[in-house]
Design a protein around this motif. Structure first.
Motif, PDB file in Angstrom:
ATOM      1  N   ALA A 190      43.483  53.293  25.344  1.00 55.22           N
ATOM      2  CA  ALA A 190      44.014  54.599  25.718  1.00 55.22           C
ATOM      3  C   ALA A 190      44.081  54.744  27.242  1.00 55.22           C
ATOM      4  O   ALA A 190      45.064  55.269  27.796  1.00 55.22           O
ATOM      5  CB  ALA A 190      43.148  55.712  25.126  1.00 55.22           C
ATOM      6  N   LYS A 218      46.176  57.729  28.522  1.00 47.43           N
ATOM      7  CA  LYS A 218      45.912  58.639  27.402  1.00 47.43           C
ATOM      8  C   LYS A 218      44.414  58.693  27.176  1.00 47.43           C
ATOM      9  O   LYS A 218      43.638  58.013  27.855  1.00 47.43           O
ATOM     10  CB  LYS A 218      46.648  58.181  26.142  1.00 47.43           C
ATOM     11  CG  LYS A 218      48.166  58.120  26.338  1.00 47.43           C
ATOM     12  CD  LYS A 218      48.873  57.498  25.148  1.00 47.43           C
ATOM     13  CE  LYS A 218      50.373  57.303  25.459  1.00 47.43           C
ATOM     14  NZ  LYS A 218      51.090  56.640  24.356  1.00 47.43           N
ATOM     15  N   VAL A 253      41.057  59.184  24.172  1.00 51.25           N
ATOM     16  CA  VAL A 253      40.535  59.269  22.812  1.00 51.25           C
ATOM     17  C   VAL A 253      39.240  60.062  22.869  1.00 51.25           C
ATOM     18  O   VAL A 253      38.321  59.703  23.632  1.00 51.25           O
ATOM     19  CB  VAL A 253      40.293  57.870  22.206  1.00 51.25           C
ATOM     20  CG1 VAL A 253      39.606  58.007  20.844  1.00 51.25           C
ATOM     21  CG2 VAL A 253      41.585  57.094  22.083  1.00 51.25           C
ATOM     22  N   LEU A 295      48.062  56.717  19.277  1.00 50.92           N
ATOM     23  CA  LEU A 295      48.287  56.574  20.710  1.00 50.92           C
ATOM     24  C   LEU A 295      49.749  56.276  21.017  1.00 50.92           C
ATOM     25  O   LEU A 295      50.305  56.768  22.002  1.00 50.92           O
ATOM     26  CB  LEU A 295      47.388  55.465  21.274  1.00 50.92           C
ATOM     27  CG  LEU A 295      45.878  55.804  21.349  1.00 50.92           C
ATOM     28  CD1 LEU A 295      45.077  54.557  21.717  1.00 50.92           C
ATOM     29  CD2 LEU A 295      45.623  56.915  22.369  1.00 50.92           C
ATOM     30  N   CYS A 302      46.070  63.124  23.931  1.00 52.85           N
ATOM     31  CA  CYS A 302      44.835  62.554  23.386  1.00 52.85           C
ATOM     32  C   CYS A 302      44.936  62.398  21.888  1.00 52.85           C
ATOM     33  O   CYS A 302      45.731  63.059  21.223  1.00 52.85           O
ATOM     34  CB  CYS A 302      43.638  63.417  23.764  1.00 52.85           C
ATOM     35  SG  CYS A 302      43.568  64.992  22.893  1.00 52.85           S
ATOM     36  N   ASP A 338      46.711  62.954  16.125  1.00 51.49           N
ATOM     37  CA  ASP A 338      47.429  62.672  17.377  1.00 51.49           C
ATOM     38  C   ASP A 338      48.165  63.928  17.836  1.00 51.49           C
ATOM     39  O   ASP A 338      48.152  64.961  17.176  1.00 51.49           O
ATOM     40  CB  ASP A 338      48.380  61.489  17.206  1.00 51.49           C
ATOM     41  CG  ASP A 338      49.479  61.766  16.192  1.00 51.49           C
ATOM     42  OD1 ASP A 338      50.056  62.877  16.197  1.00 51.49           O
ATOM     43  OD2 ASP A 338      49.805  60.870  15.369  1.00 51.49           O
TER      44      ASP A 338
END
Length: 594
Positions: A472, A477, A479, A508, A516, A534
């Motif tokens: 991520a 991004k 998690v 993702l 996230c 998601d």
């Protein structure tokens, strides 16, 4: 429009008809009585009238006869003129005349040609000239009583020493006789009519009383009341009728009980079946709805019975159900079809319609779950076929790939191929990628329970979390996790890791930068739930049914095996697998039995 008397009588009740007949009979008797009695009465009245007239005339004759000498002296008196004699004689005669409204009595003197009669207005009905004419024309028949169309008269002579010196006359018109007779006859008729009306009223009152008793009798029968002794005392003729009605009523009660029991049995059967059932009449109005149908369409009998199906569910107009119902009605043949539910378009129902004389019966069942299971079964069959193919050819493919990879590595180590090393490395990476696909392919066919042990799913997530967060981070991004206290469950750690990796990586890829993916665990109804959410755009409606199909993917470099492998892992663990999607993202739920 002509009045049909027969039809009028037919529409009357027996009591009304009887009363009318009694009234008609009484009036017919009165008319016949008047006709028969009237002629005799009229003749008697004429005789009585003439006799009375003659009697009064005779009385005047006697008086004048007794005064004839005095009258004679007046005539012989030379001191009096003729006019004076007439005046004197007139005064004497006037004193002897009887005043009567029905007739006129007077005196006629032959010598003086004198007519003496009552003063007007009593005597204006006949003139002196008419009296002279009548006397002269009747001299041949003295003591005559005449009865012609115009008048009734009597002429009586007055004698002096055996010589007729004058006449007493009596005059009466037919109208006088008619008036007198009519007055007497009217009194008789009025009396008869009064008696008839009293008789009719009495009969009508009795009829009303009979009608009242009959109404009470009917009420007793309708209310099943045993208090009928008073009526039977008044109308004992009703006793055999009551006995017959009682027999018929008992039979009807038994029939009604049997029909009610049959109806209850039919309703129990209709209510007991698991299918929905409703009945429509020829105007497509509900006549029966069982409980299963009420559960599906969200109504009850009170709300729906008598209403048109199109009125209750206007959205099905123009649908397959609309066409099939009219097809069954018009062709009078049973019809079967599948369509969306009446009240819920998301449901799938199987319908069976059977027409009959009064309408249509429709059976239906919810096949939404059955269709879903069938789709799942088809998908599993495809997975099983793919797994069998993978198991059969994987080793045969891996061996030559390993050989090719080894020779490529061997050639890459030689100096003469130093310029081709870039191509050799590309071929080796592609062979490694093919080997990875074969490995994933083989995982679809796994059905063993090796390495399954009781373990906490939160520990598995924590072990794989660093790898996921690194992926991520590399893509800008995030998690995040929300791990709640859950009990241990029987799982294969490696397979659960693979399931989490597949779902998180899919999330993702769907999530935009700085978004996230959230991993959550919690307990719901004694089951452990793994939730992965998601922040993507959601899964389009048209491809949701193909989710989990091997080799189906919307990614340019995807294999279409990740979600299929995840579903297979969940099934091998006896876990439920489902997803919800929308514009704000997609959530995958994996539910494990604790």
């Amino acid at each position: 429009m002509a009045i049909n008397i027969k039809d009028i009588f037919k529409r009357q009740s027996i009591l009304q008809s009887t009363l009318f007949k009694v009234i008609f009979s009484i009036f017919a008797f009165l008319i016949l009585f008047i006709l028969l009695y009237g002629q005799n009465f009229w003749e008697k009245q004429a005789l009585k009238f003439n006799y009375d007239l003659l009697l009064n005339a005779s009385g005047v004759q006697t008086k004048i006869q007794s005064m004839i000498l005095d009258i004679k002296e007046l005539k012989r008196d030379n001191n009096l003129t003729k006019d004076n004699k007439i005046i004197k004689i007139n005064e004497v005669i006037q004193l002897m005349l009887n005043k009567n409204d029905n007739y006129i009595i007077g005196y006629y003197d032959n010598e003086l040609d004198l007519v003496v009669k009552e003063p007007e207005p009593y005597s204006d009905a006949i003139s002196c000239e008419e009296i002279r004419f009548e006397i002269v024309s009747s001299l041949s028949e003295p003591n005559n009583i005449s009865n012609n169309d115009r008048e009734i008269r009597a002429i009586l002579p007055i004698y002096d020493q055996g010589i007729i010196v004058g006449y007493v006359w009596a005059y009466a018109q037919d109208a006088d006789l008619v008036l007198t007779s009519f007055n007497e006859l009217s009194a008789i008729v009025i009396l008869a009519l009064t008696l008839s009306v009293l008789i009719i009223i009495s009969i009508r009152n009795h009829m009303k009383q009979i009608e009242l008793y009959l109404e009470r009798f009917c009420t007793i029968i309708m209310d099943n009341n045993s208090d009928h002794e008073n009526i039977l005392i008044k109308l004992p003729e009703l006793k055999p009728v009551l006995n017959k009605i009682t027999c018929f009523t008992d039979d009807l009660k038994q029939v009604n009980v049997a029909l009610e029991a049959s109806k209850l049995n039919i309703i129990k059967i209709m209510e007991g079946i698991s299918d929905g059932f409703y009945a429509l009449d020829r105007n497509v109005q509900f006549t029966f709805i069982n409980k299963e149908t009420q559960k599906f369409i969200g109504g009850n009998n009170v709300e729906l019975i008598g209403k048109s199906i199109w009125e209750v569910f206007p959205n099905i107009k123009g649908s397959v159900t609309y066409d099939k119902i009219y097809e069954a009605m018009s062709q009078n043949e049973s019809v079967h079809w599948e369509a969306e539910g009446l009240a819920n378009p998301d449901q799938n129902h199987e319908f069976h319609a059977y027409p009959y004389n009064e309408g249509l019966t429709v059976f239906f069942r919810d096949i939404t779950e059955l269709k879903r299971q069938q789709q799942e079964l088809d998908r599993l069959e495809r997975l099983n076929l793919i797994g069998q193919l993978a198991a059969g050819i994987s080793h045969e493919i891996r061996n030559p790939l390993t050989t090719v990879k080894g020779f490529l590595q061997f050639f890459g180590a030689k100096s003469q191929y130093i310029n081709d090393k870039e191509y050799l490395d590309l071929m080796i990476s592609e062979i490694d990628r093919a080997n990875t696909i074969i490995t994933d392919f083989l995982s679809l066919a796994k059905a063993n329970s090796d390495n399954i042990m009781r373990q906490n799913i939160n520990e598995v997530i924590n072990k794989v979390l660093p790898m996921i967060q690194a992926d991520a981070y590399n893509n800008n991004k995030e998690v995040i996790v929300d791990l709640n206290l859950v009990p241990d469950i029987m799982i294969n750690e490696n397979e659960i890791k693979q399931l989490i990796l597949n779902l998180v990586r899919n999330g993702l890829e769907a999530t935009a930068e700085r978004g996230c993916v959230k991993i959550s665990t919690y307990l719901k109804e004694d089951k452990v739930v793994l939730e992965i959410k998601d922040q993507g755009d959601g899964i389009p409606q048209e491809i949701q049914g193909k989710m989990g199909t091997p080799f189906f993917t919307t990614k340019d470099s995807g294999t279409g095996l990740g979600l299929a492998i995840s579903i297979g892992i969940a099934q091998r663990h006896g876990a439920g697998f489902e997803f919800k999607t929308g514009n704000s993202g997609t959530v995958f739920y994996t539910t494990f039995t604790s």
